[in-house]
Design a protein around this motif. Structure first.
Motif, PDB file in Angstrom:
ATOM      1  N   THR A 144     -27.151 -72.253  63.125  1.00 46.09           N
ATOM      2  CA  THR A 144     -27.912 -71.001  63.076  1.00 46.09           C
ATOM      3  C   THR A 144     -27.148 -69.933  62.290  1.00 46.09           C
ATOM      4  O   THR A 144     -27.742 -69.121  61.587  1.00 46.09           O
ATOM      5  CB  THR A 144     -28.239 -70.529  64.512  1.00 46.09           C
ATOM      6  N   GLU A 173     -36.303 -71.451  68.189  1.00 50.14           N
ATOM      7  CA  GLU A 173     -35.497 -71.404  69.422  1.00 50.14           C
ATOM      8  C   GLU A 173     -35.214 -69.991  69.905  1.00 50.14           C
ATOM      9  O   GLU A 173     -34.539 -69.807  70.914  1.00 50.14           O
ATOM     10  CB  GLU A 173     -34.176 -72.158  69.181  1.00 50.14           C
ATOM     11  N   THR A 175     -33.320 -67.769  68.435  1.00 50.03           N
ATOM     12  CA  THR A 175     -31.905 -67.414  68.282  1.00 50.03           C
ATOM     13  C   THR A 175     -31.618 -66.589  67.028  1.00 50.03           C
ATOM     14  O   THR A 175     -30.460 -66.363  66.693  1.00 50.03           O
ATOM     15  CB  THR A 175     -31.016 -68.683  68.279  1.00 50.03           C
ATOM     16  N   ASP A 232     -35.353 -73.152  61.696  1.00 50.84           N
ATOM     17  CA  ASP A 232     -34.235 -73.306  62.644  1.00 50.84           C
ATOM     18  C   ASP A 232     -34.805 -73.320  64.071  1.00 50.84           C
ATOM     19  O   ASP A 232     -35.177 -72.298  64.583  1.00 50.84           O
ATOM     20  CB  ASP A 232     -33.248 -72.143  62.469  1.00 50.84           C
TER      21      ASP A 232
HETATM   22 MG    MG Z   1     -28.944 -72.774  66.609  1.00 49.96          MG
END
Ligand code: MG
Ligand code: GTP
Length: 344
Positions: A144, A173, A175, A232
């Motif tokens: 990430t 996700e 994030t 991602d």
């Molecule tokens: Mg990640």
């Protein structure tokens, strides 16, 4: 499906926004604003309206779709859809091309710096447009972080290793952290506010949503001059939703379709795609590293280049190029700092 010969990334669009521009973000090309769908053979005003409403606002979006897709989304017959797609493709000069034309297309490939000289060298100069680059690794390995960094470096002017274009960040996700973008932008001498405005952000809540979000993004790719699409992570929803052997085939089919979609965008708009991926432990690995990228052969074949990232000592990370169509395998070490990924 051929590869569009036309360079969609317009040079003039970059010139419109010089470095010192007061504009807050990169404007995309306006070339197609004058493009009228009814100019296409077989498209009358009614069909044009349906196409527009279904989000098919550019020649590329039509040319890259399949007759079945176009028929369903625009509510037209498949035969008509087929004709319209053909018309769009011939306008764009897609389909069969000579090796020479393909070579010309390849020559338009650009590279985005990763912010690490060592990693750039490993990649033959950076992350390539017209292809999908995967980075996989265990939790906390830095995937990430890498994604954040690339969302910034793509914005750098060409002489600094970027494309002078914007990024689309598809976050599955939750994030993505704007605060990180600010820190990384500062390191690269970019105005943090502009850097944030040059990242289109989309949160995807399911694998279906992820596919829809990507499809819906297409008009923005052009409008906002997107040079990099980040997903991602590519696979977390797919893995979470399709559990058990009996659903595996379906999952892989869908994943394959999604990867094709991404690749079409990469080719059609001369942009780079970066996907992150998780690892699974291979129980048959007696020696060495048991980590394998998730997603199986579909993903292995669907991506153009593969990077494996794992933790080294302290803040260090080991990044290995495990697949590339023309570069040798190799390993480099980088470090993650407040400013992002850097050379050791
Ligand atoms: Mg990640
Ligand atoms: P998953 O998504 O959980 O699979 O992991 P990931 O590979 O995406 O990991 P991510 O990129 O989120 O990496 C997180 C790690 O990056 C942290 O554990 C830190 O080690 C490092 N990191 C993140 N921000 C900073 C920072 O500001 N400074 C430093 N030195 N390290 C950071």
């Amino acid at each position: 499906m051929g590869i569009p010969k036309k360079k969609v990334v317009k040079e003039e669009s970059r010139e419109e926004v010089p470095e010192e521009s007061s504009e807050d973000y990169y404007e995309g090309t306006v070339a197609d604003e004058e493009f009228d769908l009814t100019d296409l053979e077989g498209v009358g005003p009614a069909t044009a309206k349906r196409l527009m409403e279904a989000g098919y606002t550019t020649l590329e979006s039509i040319a890259m779709s399949t007759p079945a897709e176009l028929a369903v989304y625009a509510g037209i017959g498949e035969g008509v859809a087929q004709k319209i797609i053909q018309a769009a493709r011939s306008k764009l000069n897609i389909d069969v091309m000579s090796a020479y034309d393909y070579y010309q297309q390849r020559k338009m490939v650009q590279r985005i710096t990763t912010g690490s000289k060592a990693l750039d060298e490993l990649l033959g100069g950076g992350v390539e447009t017209q292809s999908i680059t995967e980075i996989y690794g265990p939790y906390g390995s830095g995937k990430t972080q890498f994604a954040h960094q690339m969302a910034v470096t793509v914005q750098l002017p060409e002489e600094k290793g970027g494309l002078g274009r914007a990024a689309l960040f598809i976050d599955t996700e939750g994030t993505f952290r704007p605060e990180r973008i600010i820190q990384i932008a500062e390191r690269f001498g970019l105005d943090p506010e502009k850097a944030l405005k040059n990242i289109l952000y989309a949160r995807a809540f399911t694998s279906d949503h992820q596919m829809i979000v990507t499809e819906r993004a297409e008009p923005y790719i052009k409008e906002r001059n997107i040079g990099l699409i980040i997903v991602d992570s590519l696979i977390s929803h797919f893995r979470g939703e399709y559990v058990g052997r009996e659903t595996l085939a379906e999952r892989q089919q869908k994943l394959n379709k999604y990867l094709h979609k991404l690749l079409k965008l990469a080719l059609g708009y001369n942009l780079a795609v970066i996907v992150t991926n998780q690892v699974v432990a291979d129980p048959s690995a007696f020696f060495g590293d048991p980590n394998r990228p998730a997603g199986g052969h579909v993903l292995g074949h669907g991506v153009t280049a593969r990077l494996y990232i794992k933790r080294g000592k302290k803040d260090r990370r080991v990044i290995k190029l495990v697949k590339s169509p023309y570069l040798p395998e190799g390993t480099v070490e980088v470090v993650i700092t407040e400013g992002g990924i850097e050379d050791v």
